[in-house]
Design a protein around this motif. Structure first.
Motif, PDB file in Angstrom:
ATOM      1  N   MET A   1      62.170  16.379  52.452  1.00  0.00           N
ATOM      2  CA  MET A   1      61.118  15.634  51.760  1.00  0.00           C
ATOM      3  C   MET A   1      59.908  16.522  51.566  1.00  0.00           C
ATOM      4  N   THR A   2      59.281  16.476  50.392  1.00  0.00           N
ATOM      5  CA  THR A   2      58.148  17.341  50.107  1.00  0.00           C
ATOM      6  C   THR A   2      56.893  16.817  50.781  1.00  0.00           C
ATOM      7  N   ALA A   3      55.896  17.737  50.912  1.00  0.00           N
ATOM      8  CA  ALA A   3      54.634  17.339  51.536  1.00  0.00           C
ATOM      9  C   ALA A   3      53.957  16.231  50.746  1.00  0.00           C
ATOM     10  N   ALA A   4      54.068  16.273  49.404  1.00  0.00           N
ATOM     11  CA  ALA A   4      53.397  15.283  48.573  1.00  0.00           C
ATOM     12  C   ALA A   4      53.954  13.880  48.803  1.00  0.00           C
ATOM     13  N   ARG A   5      55.257  13.772  49.097  1.00  0.00           N
ATOM     14  CA  ARG A   5      55.892  12.463  49.263  1.00  0.00           C
ATOM     15  C   ARG A   5      55.716  11.917  50.675  1.00  0.00           C
ATOM     16  N   LEU A   6      55.306  12.772  51.613  1.00  0.00           N
ATOM     17  CA  LEU A   6      55.183  12.337  52.995  1.00  0.00           C
ATOM     18  C   LEU A   6      53.802  11.738  53.235  1.00  0.00           C
ATOM     19  N   ARG A   7      53.637  10.518  52.826  1.00  0.00           N
ATOM     20  CA  ARG A   7      52.361   9.846  52.994  1.00  0.00           C
ATOM     21  C   ARG A   7      52.614   8.372  53.348  1.00  0.00           C
ATOM     22  N   GLY A   8      51.565   7.704  53.746  1.00  0.00           N
ATOM     23  CA  GLY A   8      51.628   6.265  53.946  1.00  0.00           C
ATOM     24  C   GLY A   8      52.711   5.825  54.902  1.00  0.00           C
ATOM     25  N   ARG A   9      53.530   4.900  54.436  1.00  0.00           N
ATOM     26  CA  ARG A   9      54.524   4.277  55.309  1.00  0.00           C
ATOM     27  C   ARG A   9      55.581   5.254  55.795  1.00  0.00           C
ATOM     28  N   ALA A  10      55.965   6.202  54.937  1.00  0.00           N
ATOM     29  CA  ALA A  10      56.972   7.183  55.362  1.00  0.00           C
ATOM     30  C   ALA A  10      56.469   7.970  56.563  1.00  0.00           C
ATOM     31  N   LEU A  11      55.208   8.352  56.524  1.00  0.00           N
ATOM     32  CA  LEU A  11      54.619   9.093  57.637  1.00  0.00           C
ATOM     33  C   LEU A  11      54.493   8.210  58.873  1.00  0.00           C
ATOM     34  N   GLY A  86      67.605  31.276  71.539  1.00  0.00           N
ATOM     35  CA  GLY A  86      66.995  32.257  70.657  1.00  0.00           C
ATOM     36  C   GLY A  86      66.501  31.700  69.340  1.00  0.00           C
ATOM     37  N   LEU A  87      66.743  30.420  69.069  1.00  0.00           N
ATOM     38  CA  LEU A  87      66.212  29.812  67.852  1.00  0.00           C
ATOM     39  C   LEU A  87      64.691  29.752  67.936  1.00  0.00           C
ATOM     40  N   VAL A  88      64.036  29.946  66.798  1.00  0.00           N
ATOM     41  CA  VAL A  88      62.569  29.908  66.756  1.00  0.00           C
ATOM     42  C   VAL A  88      62.144  28.715  65.910  1.00  0.00           C
ATOM     43  N   PHE A  89      61.270  27.893  66.474  1.00  0.00           N
ATOM     44  CA  PHE A  89      60.849  26.653  65.834  1.00  0.00           C
ATOM     45  C   PHE A  89      59.392  26.727  65.393  1.00  0.00           C
ATOM     46  N   ALA A  90      59.113  26.139  64.247  1.00  0.00           N
ATOM     47  CA  ALA A  90      57.757  25.986  63.723  1.00  0.00           C
ATOM     48  C   ALA A  90      57.603  24.539  63.266  1.00  0.00           C
ATOM     49  N   PRO A  91      56.380  24.066  63.056  1.00  0.00           N
ATOM     50  CA  PRO A  91      56.220  22.703  62.553  1.00  0.00           C
ATOM     51  C   PRO A  91      56.821  22.566  61.150  1.00  0.00           C
ATOM     52  N   GLY A  92      57.642  21.529  60.938  1.00  0.00           N
ATOM     53  CA  GLY A  92      58.165  21.253  59.610  1.00  0.00           C
ATOM     54  C   GLY A  92      57.114  20.544  58.767  1.00  0.00           C
ATOM     55  N   ILE A  93      57.475  20.227  57.528  1.00  0.00           N
ATOM     56  CA  ILE A  93      56.531  19.559  56.636  1.00  0.00           C
ATOM     57  C   ILE A  93      56.071  18.227  57.237  1.00  0.00           C
ATOM     58  N   ARG A 115      52.175  23.185  54.761  1.00  0.00           N
ATOM     59  CA  ARG A 115      52.794  24.130  53.829  1.00  0.00           C
ATOM     60  C   ARG A 115      54.227  24.352  54.268  1.00  0.00           C
ATOM     61  N   ARG A 116      55.050  24.790  53.339  1.00  0.00           N
ATOM     62  CA  ARG A 116      56.459  24.982  53.650  1.00  0.00           C
ATOM     63  C   ARG A 116      56.615  26.079  54.703  1.00  0.00           C
ATOM     64  N   PRO A 117      57.370  25.805  55.787  1.00  0.00           N
ATOM     65  CA  PRO A 117      57.566  26.820  56.824  1.00  0.00           C
ATOM     66  C   PRO A 117      58.210  28.078  56.247  1.00  0.00           C
ATOM     67  N   TRP A 118      57.770  29.221  56.717  1.00  0.00           N
ATOM     68  CA  TRP A 118      58.317  30.486  56.251  1.00  0.00           C
ATOM     69  C   TRP A 118      58.581  31.380  57.450  1.00  0.00           C
TER      70      TRP A 118
END
Length: 276
Positions: A1-11, A86-93, A115-118
């Protein structure tokens, strides 16, 4: 799901689905930017029986990745044999959208821009995970009751005004407490990738900051800990000696302000100085 769509009730639905442990995991990953599976295991799964620990950790982290709360970077540490450690984790969208809401609850300074994790380059990732490891070790010290890690910030969230219109930008900053005693520190993680003149310029900025009577995020002049890390012991020895000589040539109060140690000495040094 994109950052723009993650708002309101979904969040709200994602936030409501997170357990206390899920939230704590996200706060730690957000605060450190990146954490390995092994580091997360030490922070959040150490009380689980060893026979079930890895299975439960994999299940919890996989669910958070599916929700978009965490993201797995393309680069791992320790090679293929390291497995999920050994997996490396960052915050997702989704995690980045939730973090501002958790920041108020956790009273820590967290990034708020999604922002999209890189996946960074190998050199930068090693540097970031070394910094994260210091934070994990300090948390482990806190769990023993030896100290309280009252504040821990890395990268952009560790920056503070230099008093001259710019910013001091350490790799990390922290406030360590024991009883009514507290020490404020900034950390410069050195993997022998910068030239000594570049490092001298950076450390001289801390000396100028102190001589100007400026104060850091804890209302005092923070001490500076230069932590030398590398895979080759000889590189560490040579680099540490060069940095110590560099510091000895800086103006006052460099000899009292700036400390340089090997990576494995860093957290014991912080605790010992506080006890002293």
């Amino acid at each position: 799901m994109t950052a723009a769509r993650l708002r309101g009730r979904a969040l709200e639905r994602i936030l409501d689905s997170l357990s206390d442990r899920d939230r704590a995991i996200l706060v730690d990953v957000g605060r450190n930017r990146v954490l390995s599976g092994a580091q997360l295991s030490r922070l959040h799964f150490v009380t689980i029986a060893p026979t079930a620990r890895d299975r439960i950790r994999r299940k919890v982290l996989a669910r958070l990745v599916t929700l978009g709360v965490l993201a797995i970077l393309d680069r791992r540490v320790g090679g293929a044999r390291s497995g999920s450690d050994g997996l490396v984790f960052a915050p997702g969208i989704a995690g980045q959208r939730v973090l501002p809401l958790l920041a108020a609850e956790s009273a820590v300074k967290l990034p708020t821009r999604a922002r999209r994790p890189w996946t960074p380059g190998e050199r930068f990732l090693k540097h970031s995970l070394d910094v994260s490891e210091l934070g994990v070790q300090l948390r482990e010290q806190e769990q023993t009751g030896a100290v309280t890690l009252a504040r821990w910030a890395v990268e952009a969230t560790a920056a503070y005004p230099n008093g001259f219109g710019g910013l001091m930008k350490p790799d990390a900053s922290l406030l360590l407490q024991a009883g009514n005693i507290e020490d404020s520190w900034v950390i410069e993680l050195d993997r022998a990738t910068e030239s000594l003149p570049t490092l001298r310029h950076k450390l001289l900025a801390y000396v100028d900051f102190a001589n100007a009577g400026q104060v850091g995020p804890d209302g005092t002049i923070p001490r500076v800990l230069v932590v030398v890390s590398h895979e080759k012991p000889l590189v560490i020895e040579n680099r540490l000696k060069a940095i110590q000589e560099l510091v000895s040539g800086l103006p006052d109060p460099a000899d009292r302000l700036i400390h340089a140690v090997r990576f494995e000495q860093a957290v014991p040094h912080l605790v010992n100085v506080l006890d002293g």
